[in-house]
Each structure stands twice: as structure tokens, then as C-alpha cells.
Enzyme design. Structure first.
Site, mmCIF file in Angstrom:
data_model
loop_
_atom_site.group_PDB
_atom_site.id
_atom_site.type_symbol
_atom_site.label_atom_id
_atom_site.label_comp_id
_atom_site.label_asym_id
_atom_site.label_seq_id
_atom_site.Cartn_x
_atom_site.Cartn_y
_atom_site.Cartn_z
ATOM 1 N N ALA A 65 4.302 -44.864 -31.185
ATOM 2 C CA ALA A 65 5.229 -44.193 -30.284
ATOM 3 C C ALA A 65 4.711 -44.378 -28.860
ATOM 4 C CB ALA A 65 5.283 -42.719 -30.639
ATOM 5 N N GLY A 109 3.443 -44.761 -34.993
ATOM 6 C CA GLY A 109 4.872 -44.966 -35.255
ATOM 7 C C GLY A 109 5.191 -46.390 -35.705
ATOM 8 N N GLU A 112 4.466 -46.421 -39.310
ATOM 9 C CA GLU A 112 5.484 -45.579 -39.946
ATOM 10 C C GLU A 112 6.824 -46.306 -40.034
ATOM 11 O OE1 GLU A 112 4.474 -42.532 -37.048
ATOM 12 O OE2 GLU A 112 4.073 -41.135 -38.669
ATOM 13 N N GLU A 132 -3.280 -41.291 -34.508
ATOM 14 C CA GLU A 132 -2.798 -40.163 -33.690
ATOM 15 C C GLU A 132 -3.894 -39.143 -33.428
ATOM 16 O OE1 GLU A 132 -1.210 -41.466 -36.298
ATOM 17 O OE2 GLU A 132 0.912 -41.717 -35.833
HETATM 18 N N1 CAA Z 1 2.328 -46.320 -25.957
HETATM 19 C C1 CAA Z 1 2.483 -46.746 -24.683
HETATM 20 N N2 CAA Z 1 1.887 -47.850 -24.193
HETATM 21 C C2 CAA Z 1 1.081 -48.549 -25.018
HETATM 22 C C3 CAA Z 1 0.862 -48.150 -26.344
HETATM 23 C C4 CAA Z 1 1.540 -46.986 -26.819
HETATM 24 N N3 CAA Z 1 1.430 -46.548 -28.085
HETATM 25 N N4 CAA Z 1 0.018 -49.032 -26.929
HETATM 26 C C5 CAA Z 1 -0.289 -49.934 -25.979
HETATM 27 N N5 CAA Z 1 0.352 -49.654 -24.826
HETATM 28 C C6 CAA Z 1 0.294 -50.380 -23.562
HETATM 29 C C7 CAA Z 1 -1.018 -50.136 -22.846
HETATM 30 O O1 CAA Z 1 -0.985 -48.911 -22.139
HETATM 31 C C8 CAA Z 1 -1.091 -51.346 -21.956
HETATM 32 O O2 CAA Z 1 -0.223 -51.160 -20.859
HETATM 33 P P1 CAA Z 1 -0.796 -51.312 -19.334
HETATM 34 O O3 CAA Z 1 -1.161 -52.763 -19.243
HETATM 35 O O4 CAA Z 1 0.376 -50.923 -18.496
HETATM 36 O O5 CAA Z 1 -1.971 -50.421 -19.233
HETATM 37 C C9 CAA Z 1 -0.465 -52.442 -22.807
HETATM 38 O O6 CAA Z 1 0.311 -51.779 -23.808
HETATM 39 C C10 CAA Z 1 -1.492 -53.311 -23.520
HETATM 40 O O7 CAA Z 1 -2.347 -52.444 -24.236
HETATM 41 P P2 CAA Z 1 -3.963 -52.510 -24.112
HETATM 42 O O8 CAA Z 1 -4.371 -52.998 -22.767
HETATM 43 O O9 CAA Z 1 -4.497 -51.187 -24.560
HETATM 44 O O10 CAA Z 1 -4.250 -53.669 -25.198
HETATM 45 P P3 CAA Z 1 -5.589 -53.856 -26.041
HETATM 46 O O11 CAA Z 1 -5.449 -55.186 -26.696
HETATM 47 O O12 CAA Z 1 -6.798 -53.606 -25.210
HETATM 48 O O13 CAA Z 1 -5.556 -52.686 -27.168
HETATM 49 C C11 CAA Z 1 -4.500 -51.329 -28.863
HETATM 50 C C12 CAA Z 1 -4.560 -52.692 -28.140
HETATM 51 C C13 CAA Z 1 -5.786 -51.117 -29.668
HETATM 52 C C14 CAA Z 1 -3.304 -51.352 -29.794
HETATM 53 C C15 CAA Z 1 -4.367 -50.187 -27.804
HETATM 54 O O14 CAA Z 1 -3.316 -50.515 -26.921
HETATM 55 C C16 CAA Z 1 -4.095 -48.838 -28.392
HETATM 56 O O15 CAA Z 1 -4.982 -48.191 -28.911
HETATM 57 N N6 CAA Z 1 -2.820 -48.377 -28.294
HETATM 58 C C17 CAA Z 1 -2.424 -47.060 -28.735
HETATM 59 C C18 CAA Z 1 -2.349 -46.965 -30.260
HETATM 60 C C19 CAA Z 1 -1.964 -45.568 -30.667
HETATM 61 O O16 CAA Z 1 -2.650 -44.608 -30.393
HETATM 62 N N7 CAA Z 1 -0.801 -45.447 -31.372
HETATM 63 C C20 CAA Z 1 -0.306 -44.174 -31.814
HETATM 64 C C21 CAA Z 1 0.675 -43.634 -30.805
HETATM 65 S S1 CAA Z 1 1.163 -41.961 -31.142
HETATM 66 C C22 CAA Z 1 2.300 -42.072 -32.388
HETATM 67 O O17 CAA Z 1 2.689 -43.145 -32.811
HETATM 68 C C23 CAA Z 1 2.802 -40.751 -32.900
HETATM 69 C C24 CAA Z 1 3.695 -40.829 -34.087
HETATM 70 O O18 CAA Z 1 3.287 -40.924 -35.219
HETATM 71 C C25 CAA Z 1 5.111 -40.728 -33.905
#
Ligand code: CAA
Length: 258
Positions: A65, A109, A112, A132
Site C-alpha cells: 500500500a 498489499g 495480498e 507492515e
Molecule cells: N509506498 C510508497 N512508496 C513506496 C513504497 C510504498 N509501499 N515502496 C517503495 N516506495 C517508493 C520509495 O519511497 C521510493 O520513492 P522515492 O524515490 O520518491 O523515495 C521508490 O519507491 C523506490 O523505493 P526504494 O528507494 O526504497 O527502493 P529500494 O530498492 O531501496 O527498496 C523496498 C525496495 C525494499 C521494496 C523498499 O522500497 C521498501 O521497503 N518499501 C516498503 C515496503 C513496505 O513496507 N510495504 C508495506 C506497505 S504497508 C501495507 O501494504 C499495508 C497493507 O497491508 C494494506
């Protein structure tokens, strides 16, 4: 309809929907979920479409998400909007078969969303996770419920509590994905599986979905009865006569969804 966050392509009875927010690793924001919901509904209604493939990019199916969109929300907003209670769930209402073709990250998400599809084909680069907990929250689009049904309590707890990622090999071993293929062949494999499904009777495909999904909702004896009645009902269709006649005449069946 013109979309900004997804790309839809219909070819040979297969609709391929590609999530397309490369700058955010296909994070699921409201716009993407709205467009995906509309495209899935369209594909389900389109007589030319007999199977759907949902995919992302080489780097990410979807990294979850959209954290930036959610970060400032309050409990009251989330509760009143029933956040993730509507468009995020459209895929579970699609009656045609849906295959998830997952390469790279399928997190939160994203994992999911893949689990709401009928089955998952993973590239050898795929990484699944429910991280999460690292954000101080819990999964919100079914992770605790669906992952547990796929991989069992112990591994589901491990994934949700530690937030660690599972690679494609572990995902296949644990029953989360149906097959793992080389990343370069992912779309080809998923579309070829979809084309094979598209050759079958759509009535039978839809019945398969209803019966398998019912197994998650009911007791064994009720599920067996539901399946048997569905099986009986197929004998009211031309496709049953055609399928069985084709077998006996040693030819390929021509199903007409009647
Ligand atoms: N939401 C918003 N933006 C996201 C994102 C997310 N879930 N995942 C990645 N991005 C964005 C980053 O912020 C970044 O944008 P900027 O360049 O503007 O900063 C861009 O995508 C590239 O990401 P990274 O620079 O972080 O890329 P990376 O290769 O270094 O890392 C990753 C990749 C490990 C996937 C890392 O991006 C990460 O940990 N992302 C979040 C994963 C996460 O926590 N997902 C769960 C979300 S909550 C949820 O989903 C709740 C639910 O169940 C409904």
C-alpha cells in the site's frame, strides 16, 4: 478507458493488466486501486476475455500500500472510509480466472493482491513479505488471513512478526505459489497458462473457482455437497455434451460457454 497507473492489453482472449507506477515500485495508492478495480470489472464483463493475468514490473509486482498516501491519515478517516474495504477487494469478486505473475517485490498489499488472484506464478526474482510490522501496523488487505491459509500458522507468524521476505524457492516450497519460472519467461509462462485456461469452457472455469474458493468458507461435508451439485449442474450445459463427445470422438472440444 485511459488509465495512468496501469496498462491493459487484450489479446487472444487474455487480458493482461500491468501495474505501472515505476517511481513508487507500483505502490497501491487510491488512483491505482480505482483504475485496477475498473479494469478488472471491464475484463470480467468483456465477452472477448476468458482469463486475466495481473503483473507488475521486473523490480516490483507491488511494494505494498502507498505509505506516503496513508501516513497522515487518522483512525476516524480510515474507519469512516472503510479504507481497503472496497476497490482493493474487487479482484475477489471477479468470476473469470485471474493469474498473478509476480517478479521482484510483492510486499504488504502487493503480496495480498497476489494472494487474492486464483494462483501465483513467480519469477525466480520474486520476494514476498508482510513487513507492515516495521511501520508499526498490521496487514490490512487480508495478509494475516490469506497467508496463514497458504503457508500455515508458523510461517505466517514468522513473516508477519519479523517482517522478513520469502524468496521464490521458499514460496513454492510453502505452497504460496504454484510454479517458479526464470524471470525472463514470466509473462510468457503466465500468458500461456492463461491461453490454456481460455480454451476451456468458461462455465467450467467459473465453477472451478466457486468450488475451490468455497473450500475456504465452509466445512468439508458442505463443500463436498456444493461441489457435487455444481458437477450435476454442468450436465445442463452444451459444453458438457461437447467435452465428453469430443473425448469419445478423439478430437479437440469446441466449447461455446453454453
Ligand atoms: N509506498 C510508497 N512508496 C513506496 C513504497 C510504498 N509501499 N515502496 C517503495 N516506495 C517508493 C520509495 O519511497 C521510493 O520513492 P522515492 O524515490 O520518491 O523515495 C521508490 O519507491 C523506490 O523505493 P526504494 O528507494 O526504497 O527502493 P529500494 O530498492 O531501496 O527498496 C523496498 C525496495 C525494499 C521494496 C523498499 O522500497 C521498501 O521497503 N518499501 C516498503 C515496503 C513496505 O513496507 N510495504 C508495506 C506497505 S504497508 C501495507 O501494504 C499495508 C497493507 O497491508 C494494506
Amino acid at each position: 478507458m485511459a488509465y495512468e497507473t496501469i496498462v491493459v492489453d487484450v489479446e487472444d482472449h487474455v487480458a493482461t493488466i500491468r501495474l505501472n507506477r515505476p517511481d513508487a515500485l507500483n505502490a497501491l495508492n487510491s488512483q491505482l486501486l480505482g483504475e485496477l478495480s475498473a479494469a478488472l470489472t471491464d475484463a470480467d464483463r468483456n465477452d472477448k476475455v476468458r482469463c486475466i493475468v495481473l503483473t507488475g514490473s521486473a523490480k516490483a509486482f507491488a511494494a505494498g500500500a502507498d505509505i506516503k498516501e496513508m501516513s497522515e491519515k487518522s483512525f476516524v478517516e480510515m474507519f469512516l472510509q472503510d479504507f481497503f474495504g472496497h476497490e482493493a477487494m474487487t479482484i475477489t469478486r471477479v468470476r473469470k480466472p485471474v493469474i498473478a505473475a509476480v517478479a521482484g517485490y510483492a510486499l504488504g498489499g502487493g503480496c495480498e493482491l497476489a494472494m487474492m488472484c486464483d494462483f501465483i506464478i513467480a519469477a525466480d526474482t520474486a520476494k514476498f513479505g508482510q513487513p507492515e510490522i516495521n511501520l508499526g501496523v498490521v496487514a490490512g488487505i487480508g495478509g494475516t488471513q490469506r497467508l496463514t491459509r497458504f503457508v500455515g500458522k508458523s510461517k505466517s507468524m514468522d513473516m508477519h512478526l519479523t517482517g522478513r521476505f520469502m524468496d521464490a524457492e521458499e514460496a513454492e516450497r510453502s505452497g504460496l505459489v504454484s510454479r517458479v519460472v526464470p524471470a525472463k519467461k514470466l509473462l510468457e509462462e503466465a500468458q500461456s497458462a492463461a491461453a490454456k485456461i481460455a480454451e476451456k469452457s468458461l462455465l467450467a472455469s467459473m465453477a472451478v473457482k466457486e468450488a475451490v474458493n468455497r473450500s475456504y468458507e465452509t466445512t468439508l461435508s458442505e463443500g463436498l455437497l456444493f461441489e457435487r451439485r455444481l458437477f450435476h449442474s454442468m450436465f445442463a450445459t452444451d459444453d458438457q455434451s461437447e467435452g465428453m463427445a469430443a473425448f469419445m470422438e478423439k478430437r479437440t472440444a469446441q466449447f461455446r460457454d453454453r
